[in-house]
Scaffold this motif. Structure first.
Motif, PDB file in Angstrom:
ATOM      1  N   PHE A 192       8.592  -2.033  -7.482  1.00 18.00           N
ATOM      2  CA  PHE A 192       8.468  -2.615  -6.146  1.00 18.00           C
ATOM      3  C   PHE A 192       7.020  -2.987  -5.848  1.00 18.00           C
ATOM      4  O   PHE A 192       6.753  -4.030  -5.248  1.00 18.00           O
ATOM      5  N   THR A 193       6.073  -2.145  -6.269  1.00 15.48           N
ATOM      6  CA  THR A 193       4.657  -2.435  -6.040  1.00 15.48           C
ATOM      7  C   THR A 193       4.235  -3.697  -6.770  1.00 15.48           C
ATOM      8  O   THR A 193       3.602  -4.586  -6.190  1.00 15.48           O
ATOM      9  N   ILE A 194       4.593  -3.788  -8.042  1.00 13.17           N
ATOM     10  CA  ILE A 194       4.210  -4.957  -8.842  1.00 13.17           C
ATOM     11  C   ILE A 194       4.837  -6.231  -8.290  1.00 13.17           C
ATOM     12  O   ILE A 194       4.167  -7.257  -8.132  1.00 13.17           O
ATOM     13  N   MET A 195       6.121  -6.179  -7.948  1.00 18.01           N
ATOM     14  CA  MET A 195       6.795  -7.364  -7.439  1.00 18.01           C
ATOM     15  C   MET A 195       6.288  -7.769  -6.056  1.00 18.01           C
ATOM     16  O   MET A 195       6.196  -8.966  -5.755  1.00 18.01           O
ATOM     17  N   PHE A 248      10.161  10.220 -13.135  1.00 23.74           N
ATOM     18  CA  PHE A 248      10.179   8.941 -13.847  1.00 23.74           C
ATOM     19  C   PHE A 248      11.004   7.893 -13.108  1.00 23.74           C
ATOM     20  O   PHE A 248      10.649   6.717 -13.078  1.00 23.74           O
ATOM     21  N   GLY A 249      12.096   8.325 -12.492  1.00 25.63           N
ATOM     22  CA  GLY A 249      12.916   7.392 -11.719  1.00 25.63           C
ATOM     23  C   GLY A 249      12.158   6.829 -10.534  1.00 25.63           C
ATOM     24  O   GLY A 249      12.166   5.622 -10.288  1.00 25.63           O
ATOM     25  N   THR A 250      11.494   7.704  -9.808  1.00 22.84           N
ATOM     26  CA  THR A 250      10.705   7.268  -8.656  1.00 22.84           C
ATOM     27  C   THR A 250       9.553   6.382  -9.092  1.00 22.84           C
ATOM     28  O   THR A 250       9.270   5.358  -8.467  1.00 22.84           O
ATOM     29  N   LEU A 251       8.894   6.781 -10.163  1.00 22.63           N
ATOM     30  CA  LEU A 251       7.785   5.979 -10.677  1.00 22.63           C
ATOM     31  C   LEU A 251       8.259   4.596 -11.109  1.00 22.63           C
ATOM     32  O   LEU A 251       7.616   3.593 -10.803  1.00 22.63           O
ATOM     33  N   GLY A 252       9.388   4.538 -11.786  1.00 22.14           N
ATOM     34  CA  GLY A 252       9.905   3.248 -12.227  1.00 22.14           C
ATOM     35  C   GLY A 252      10.281   2.333 -11.074  1.00 22.14           C
ATOM     36  O   GLY A 252       9.910   1.158 -11.045  1.00 22.14           O
ATOM     37  N   ILE A 253      10.992   2.888 -10.099  1.00 20.65           N
ATOM     38  CA  ILE A 253      11.455   2.063  -8.981  1.00 20.65           C
ATOM     39  C   ILE A 253      10.291   1.628  -8.093  1.00 20.65           C
ATOM     40  O   ILE A 253      10.128   0.434  -7.810  1.00 20.65           O
ATOM     41  N   PHE A 254       9.477   2.591  -7.646  1.00 20.97           N
ATOM     42  CA  PHE A 254       8.401   2.222  -6.733  1.00 20.97           C
ATOM     43  C   PHE A 254       7.271   1.487  -7.446  1.00 20.97           C
ATOM     44  O   PHE A 254       6.586   0.668  -6.832  1.00 20.97           O
ATOM     45  N   GLY A 255       7.063   1.763  -8.721  1.00 21.55           N
ATOM     46  CA  GLY A 255       6.097   0.977  -9.486  1.00 21.55           C
ATOM     47  C   GLY A 255       6.530  -0.474  -9.603  1.00 21.55           C
ATOM     48  O   GLY A 255       5.730  -1.396  -9.435  1.00 21.55           O
ATOM     49  N   ILE A 272       0.839  -1.197   0.000  1.00 23.80           N
ATOM     50  CA  ILE A 272       0.000   0.000   0.000  1.00 23.80           C
ATOM     51  C   ILE A 272       0.873   1.245   0.000  1.00 23.80           C
ATOM     52  O   ILE A 272       0.621   2.200  -0.746  1.00 23.80           O
ATOM     53  N   ILE A 273       1.929   1.241   0.801  1.00 22.21           N
ATOM     54  CA  ILE A 273       2.840   2.379   0.848  1.00 22.21           C
ATOM     55  C   ILE A 273       3.542   2.549  -0.493  1.00 22.21           C
ATOM     56  O   ILE A 273       3.666   3.666  -1.006  1.00 22.21           O
ATOM     57  N   PHE A 274       4.017   1.470  -1.078  1.00 20.17           N
ATOM     58  CA  PHE A 274       4.665   1.540  -2.385  1.00 20.17           C
ATOM     59  C   PHE A 274       3.711   2.082  -3.445  1.00 20.17           C
ATOM     60  O   PHE A 274       4.099   2.889  -4.289  1.00 20.17           O
ATOM     61  N   ALA A 275       2.464   1.646  -3.413  1.00 17.84           N
ATOM     62  CA  ALA A 275       1.478   2.100  -4.403  1.00 17.84           C
ATOM     63  C   ALA A 275       1.175   3.588  -4.228  1.00 17.84           C
ATOM     64  O   ALA A 275       1.036   4.312  -5.225  1.00 17.84           O
ATOM     65  N   LEU A 276       1.094   4.053  -2.988  1.00 23.69           N
ATOM     66  CA  LEU A 276       0.839   5.478  -2.754  1.00 23.69           C
ATOM     67  C   LEU A 276       2.004   6.332  -3.239  1.00 23.69           C
ATOM     68  O   LEU A 276       1.797   7.397  -3.841  1.00 23.69           O
ATOM     69  N   HIS A 293       4.660 -11.341  -5.309  1.00 20.95           N
ATOM     70  CA  HIS A 293       5.305 -12.223  -4.348  1.00 20.95           C
ATOM     71  C   HIS A 293       4.448 -12.465  -3.099  1.00 20.95           C
ATOM     72  O   HIS A 293       4.329 -13.591  -2.623  1.00 20.95           O
ATOM     73  N   ASN A 294       3.839 -11.426  -2.528  1.00 22.06           N
ATOM     74  CA  ASN A 294       3.115 -11.545  -1.271  1.00 22.06           C
ATOM     75  C   ASN A 294       1.607 -11.472  -1.411  1.00 22.06           C
ATOM     76  O   ASN A 294       0.898 -11.738  -0.457  1.00 22.06           O
ATOM     77  N   GLY A 295       1.118 -11.028  -2.534  1.00 26.38           N
ATOM     78  CA  GLY A 295      -0.329 -10.881  -2.711  1.00 26.38           C
ATOM     79  C   GLY A 295      -0.812  -9.540  -2.209  1.00 26.38           C
ATOM     80  O   GLY A 295      -0.122  -8.817  -1.505  1.00 26.38           O
TER      81      GLY A 295
END
Length: 57
Positions: free
Chosen positions: A44-47, A35-42, A6-10, A51-53
């Motif tokens: 992390f959100t997807i992974m 774009f860098g922040t969007l790429g990294i945190f996006g 949730i934090i990563f998505a926000l 991985h955890n649901g």
């Protein structure tokens, strides 16, 4: 650990808005960091979702 997605998505959503604002203002450094922040945190959100649901309510 499920609350982490949730934090990563926000943060990714805030990065979208900041990138759009930087594009509107033609701020090159803001676009780069947005774009860098969007790429990294996006990523992390997807992974984290894969991985955890997605966390339950």
């Amino acid at each position: 650990m499920n609350g982490l997605v949730i934090i990563f998505a926000l943060v990714a959503l805030l990065a979208v808005f900041s990138t759009l604002s930087a594009l509107k203002n033609k701020n090159v450094l803001g676009i780069l960091f947005g774009f860098g922040t969007l790429g990294i945190f996006g990523w992390f959100t997807i992974m984290t979702v894969i991985h955890n649901g997605y966390p339950g309510a």
